[in-house]
Design a protein around this motif. Structure first.
Motif, mmCIF file in Angstrom:
data_model
loop_
_atom_site.group_PDB
_atom_site.id
_atom_site.type_symbol
_atom_site.label_atom_id
_atom_site.label_comp_id
_atom_site.label_asym_id
_atom_site.label_seq_id
_atom_site.Cartn_x
_atom_site.Cartn_y
_atom_site.Cartn_z
ATOM 1 N N GLU A 171 0.829 -1.208 0.000
ATOM 2 C CA GLU A 171 0.000 0.000 0.000
ATOM 3 C C GLU A 171 0.863 1.258 0.000
ATOM 4 O O GLU A 171 0.674 2.156 -0.820
ATOM 5 N N VAL A 172 1.804 1.340 0.937
ATOM 6 C CA VAL A 172 2.714 2.485 1.022
ATOM 7 C C VAL A 172 4.132 1.933 1.154
ATOM 8 O O VAL A 172 4.414 1.165 2.081
ATOM 9 N N LEU A 173 5.018 2.327 0.253
ATOM 10 C CA LEU A 173 6.409 1.877 0.294
ATOM 11 C C LEU A 173 7.309 3.090 0.435
ATOM 12 O O LEU A 173 7.423 3.912 -0.478
ATOM 13 N N ILE A 174 7.923 3.201 1.619
ATOM 14 C CA ILE A 174 8.822 4.319 1.906
ATOM 15 C C ILE A 174 10.250 3.855 1.657
ATOM 16 O O ILE A 174 10.759 2.985 2.367
ATOM 17 N N CYS A 175 10.894 4.417 0.649
ATOM 18 C CA CYS A 175 12.250 4.012 0.267
ATOM 19 C C CYS A 175 13.242 5.032 0.831
ATOM 20 O O CYS A 175 13.523 6.059 0.196
ATOM 21 N N ASP A 176 13.727 4.759 2.032
ATOM 22 C CA ASP A 176 14.707 5.649 2.647
ATOM 23 C C ASP A 176 16.091 5.311 2.107
ATOM 24 O O ASP A 176 16.337 4.205 1.631
ATOM 25 N N GLU A 177 17.004 6.279 2.171
ATOM 26 C CA GLU A 177 18.342 6.092 1.600
ATOM 27 C C GLU A 177 18.245 5.700 0.122
ATOM 28 O O GLU A 177 18.989 4.846 -0.370
ATOM 29 N N ALA A 178 17.326 6.352 -0.618
ATOM 30 C CA ALA A 178 17.079 5.972 -2.007
ATOM 31 C C ALA A 178 18.243 6.315 -2.929
ATOM 32 O O ALA A 178 18.254 5.887 -4.082
ATOM 33 N N HIS A 179 19.234 7.066 -2.449
ATOM 34 C CA HIS A 179 20.441 7.266 -3.251
ATOM 35 C C HIS A 179 21.193 5.951 -3.425
ATOM 36 O O HIS A 179 22.082 5.850 -4.271
ATOM 37 N N ARG A 180 20.821 4.933 -2.659
ATOM 38 C CA ARG A 180 21.469 3.627 -2.759
ATOM 39 C C ARG A 180 20.692 2.665 -3.651
ATOM 40 O O ARG A 180 21.027 1.469 -3.723
ATOM 41 N N VAL A 181 19.670 3.149 -4.344
ATOM 42 C CA VAL A 181 18.986 2.329 -5.350
ATOM 43 C C VAL A 181 19.989 1.928 -6.429
ATOM 44 O O VAL A 181 20.764 2.754 -6.907
ATOM 45 N N ARG A 182 19.956 0.658 -6.825
ATOM 46 C CA ARG A 182 20.929 0.149 -7.797
ATOM 47 C C ARG A 182 20.312 0.043 -9.187
ATOM 48 O O ARG A 182 19.099 0.150 -9.365
ATOM 49 N N ARG A 183 21.187 -0.160 -10.156
ATOM 50 C CA ARG A 183 20.701 -0.268 -11.530
ATOM 51 C C ARG A 183 19.699 -1.406 -11.666
ATOM 52 O O ARG A 183 18.676 -1.272 -12.336
ATOM 53 N N GLU B 101 25.162 2.227 -7.708
ATOM 54 C CA GLU B 101 24.100 3.003 -7.067
ATOM 55 C C GLU B 101 23.788 4.226 -7.914
ATOM 56 O O GLU B 101 24.675 5.031 -8.196
ATOM 57 N N VAL B 102 22.535 4.348 -8.328
ATOM 58 C CA VAL B 102 22.162 5.369 -9.318
ATOM 59 C C VAL B 102 21.061 6.297 -8.817
ATOM 60 O O VAL B 102 20.528 7.099 -9.597
ATOM 61 N N GLY B 103 20.715 6.198 -7.538
ATOM 62 C CA GLY B 103 19.569 6.959 -7.040
ATOM 63 C C GLY B 103 19.819 8.452 -6.927
ATOM 64 O O GLY B 103 20.518 8.899 -6.027
#
Length: 686
Positions: free
Chosen positions: A371-383, A426-428
């Motif tokens: 329902e709700v997805l909080i993505c903290d530290e999203a600068h660490r999202v990968r390719r 990391e591409v966020g």
């Protein structure tokens, strides 16, 4: 605080001089601003000082309150926010200390955003919503009462008002719809008599010096760390006081979540507004993605945890908090598991694993299953989410990890800092996520969090670090002490360690981190190896994630377990967390040459840089890693560079040093000389 004078003294400074556009008071404040904050005042501040403060001063004098003390630009504890004016005096009924916080606005027109009752356009022409001024002063008062115990002694000791002295009621009519309180009421040009009545109801015609001095000398309660916030959420259900852009972002998101709950048949709650349309039948609204962008200590994680708390305890809705950080995720899980009653640990562990997850755990999630997805530290999202454990048939899947997160959630929320990605994959960034979301057919709202709740609330320090590391457009400059953040240089790692350990013995949280320039070996039996070696000084890294060692905390808990002071932390265990005192060892992977820092990738031992990673990517990651390390300190930071030329450069750029001083005739101790310790730091009493 820029200035404190009595109303009578200010009265002499708000009389215009022939041939001068600025009042004497304005000239004095411009000078004080440059001296105290180390930078020129903005045109908006100058206009407010010249046009708004005189209105309040004359109101005080007209009511015979000439002895009231007026404090200008009063800093909120631990933040870079400030109250425009704080009027200090005695209560006319009780004779006790009494305070009136005044927020001044020069607006003439204002409208409220139909999506959120506290988001307003104040007519500045920048097309950006601001926090409703009444809610702003209400939060400022709540924040002061929370962190200044002197203001909690009497429930009527502090009141807050907003003065729009250029506006007529009819031109800002929409602002009056927000309920007022003792901590926030609104007055316009049409209400100046009522504004003066508030002053006389709270302030007596007597000296305010005692009240001003008492507040200035009062103890500052410490600001909670991220882990403290998580414990409040898990144990006490206590909320946070969000400020400015934090609160605006929180309410915009909550308003949208309330709307989606109504349209999906969930019982309506706190933010329901029947006047707001929810789309025509058969025309579902596009998925909305929120991106909250802010620097270190801007309160991103506080917003994330407060959203989760609010949804769980007041709306009975589950928000999953995901991260790419092992240390952050495992710490949040550990905190929640620690609240389990006897016999319920396994159930609590399963709940924690569902509530706090990793970015790569949504690859197979059905669409809109969260329902709700909080993505903290999203600068660490990968390719992508593929790794060495990914089944062979899926390893060629080049679907972006961010697309999986957006697809899995009905409402995806990303919180990030564009300068904190520390691995090549990391591409966020806000631009990357915005473009990806829009390509997926989503609408996107980017909100910038500009506040600073770390480094003593010093925005100047945050900017200085970016300049130092070449993350800004300008070259490194000398640090100008601002009274908020203590920055010093250690002469040796031994001296740094002694200083940090002494702060720990005083009750402060304190850690040493270093650039990844030494091998990180597995322990031998039950002993950590002293991998970090500088001359004769040797210390171990924190424990590797896959190992455990008696007497040392697990990797994920290094920042929060008191035993972590005995090991050197790396960027992967320090990111997201904060501690009062921050020791940073700059390794030979970052060298100061020809007036700026240059990256030496050959000195890095980070396995992430092996292979064909190009120099530009490695340089970005190493600079970002030191950006993370240098911005963990709440009270102060101590730096030491292994390379002699780099250390000498730091000596030139940073005036503060560590030296020996006597306190109360006690034995000499290592202290941070130079700038006075900011008020956020107080020795904790047993």
């Amino acid at each position: 605080m820029l200035l404190q004078l009595s109303a009578a003294e200010l009265g002499e400074l708000v009389v215009a001089r022939d041939g001068s556009v600025r009042l004497p008071l304005t000239e004095l404040l411009v000078e004080q601003h440059a001296k105290v904050k180390g930078r020129p005042a903005g045109q908006g501040d100058i206009a407010s000082w010249n046009n708004s403060i005189p209105v309040v001063v004359r109101a005080l004098l007209d009511r015979g309150l000439s002895e009231v003390e007026v404090q200008v630009e009063v800093d909120l504890p631990h933040t870079n926010s400030a109250v425009d004016l704080l009027l200090c005096g005695r209560h006319p009924g009780t004779g006790t200390d009494s305070y009136v916080a005044v927020e001044l606005k020069q607006v003439r027109h204002a409208t409220v955003d139909p999506r959120c009752p506290i988001a307003v356009d104040l007519g500045f022409g920048d097309e950006k919503n601001k926090l409703h001024p009444v809610r702003q002063i209400q939060c400022y008062c709540e924040f002061m009462k929370r962190y200044l115990p002197h203001l909690r002694e009497d429930t009527v000791q502090l009141t807050g008002v907003v003065l729009l002295h250029n506006a007529r009621d009819a031109d800002v009519e929409a602002l009056f719809d927000l309920p007022e309180s003792d901590h926030g009421s609104l007055y316009t040009l049409d209400d100046l008599d009522r504004f003066q009545q508030v002053l006389t109801s709270r302030l007596a015609p007597a000296s305010g010096k005692r009240a001003a001095h008492a507040l200035e000398e009062s103890r500052r309660d410490p600001l909670p760390k991220v882990t403290d916030v998580a414990r409040y959420e898990s144990v006490t259900n206590g909320g946070l006081t969000l400020l400015d852009e934090q609160l605006l972002a929180f309410n915009l998101i909550m308003r949208h979540l309330e709307k989606t709950a109504i349209s999906s048949g969930v019982e309506e709650g706190l933010f329901h507004d029947s006047s707001v349309g929810h789309g025509s039948p058969g025309e579902p609204e596009r998925k909305r993605v929120y991106i909250l962008r802010g620097g270190p200590g801007s309160g991103k994680s506080a917003v994330a945890l407060e959203l989760q708390r609010e949804l769980r305890h007041h709306h009975h809705r589950v928000a999953v908090l995901a991260s790419g950080s092992h240390a952050y995720t495992e710490t949040l899980r550990e905190i929640m598991i620690g609240t389990a009653r006897q016999g319920q640990v396994s159930n609590k562990r399963r709940a924690a694993n569902r509530l706090y997850r990793y970015f790569n755990s949504f690859a197979d999630a059905p669409p809109d299953s969260v329902e709700v997805l909080i993505c903290d530290e999203a600068h660490r999202v990968r390719r992508s989410s593929t790794d060495r454990w990914t089944p062979k048939e899926r390893r060629d899947d080049d679907r972006p990890q961010a697309s999986e997160l957006i697809r899995a959630a009905k409402v995806p929320i990303f919180l990030l800092d564009d300068h904190q990605s520390i691995r090549p994959d990391e591409v966020g960034t806000a631009d990357y996520l915005k473009e990806l979301a829009e390509r997926s057919g989503c609408s996107v709202e980017v909100i910038d969090l500009k506040g600073t709740f770390r480094s003593g609330g010093s925005r100047q320090y945050q900017h200085w670090v970016r300049q130092l590391l070449g993350l800004d457009t300008s070259d490194p400059v000398a640090w100008q002490p601002d009274g908020r953040m203590t920055l010093t240089v250690a002469d040796s790692p031994e001296q740094m360690e002694r200083f940090i350990r002494e702060r720990g013995l005083e009750g402060a949280t304190a850690r040493i981190t270093a650039g990844f320039c030494w091998p990180w070996n597995a322990p031998e039996g039950e002993h950590l190896l002293d991998d970090v070696q500088i001359g004769e000084w040797r210390r171990p890294w924190n424990v590797k994630p896959e190992h455990s060692v008696p007497g040392a905390p697990r990797s994920a808990l290094w920042s929060t377990d008191p035993r972590g002071i005995g090991q050197i932390g790396c960027v992967y265990t320090a990111q997201t967390f904060e501690y009062d005192w921050n020791g940073v060892i700059i390794g030979p992977d970052l060298l100061f040459r020809d007036g700026k820092f240059r990256v030496n990738r050959d000195a890095s031992c980070d396995p992430a840089f092996r292979g064909q990673t190009d120099d530009a990517t490695v340089a970005r990651c190493i600079r970002n890693a030191y950006h993370v390390l240098l911005t963990r300190g709440v009270v102060g930071t101590v730096v030491y560079a292994v390379d002699p030329a780099t250390h000498n450069a730091l000596r030139r750029l940073i005036p503060g040093s560590i030296g020996m001083q006597h306190f109360d005739r006690a034995q000499p101790k290592l202290t941070a000389e130079g700038p006075q310790l900011p008020p956020a730091y107080r020795k904790r009493r047993g």
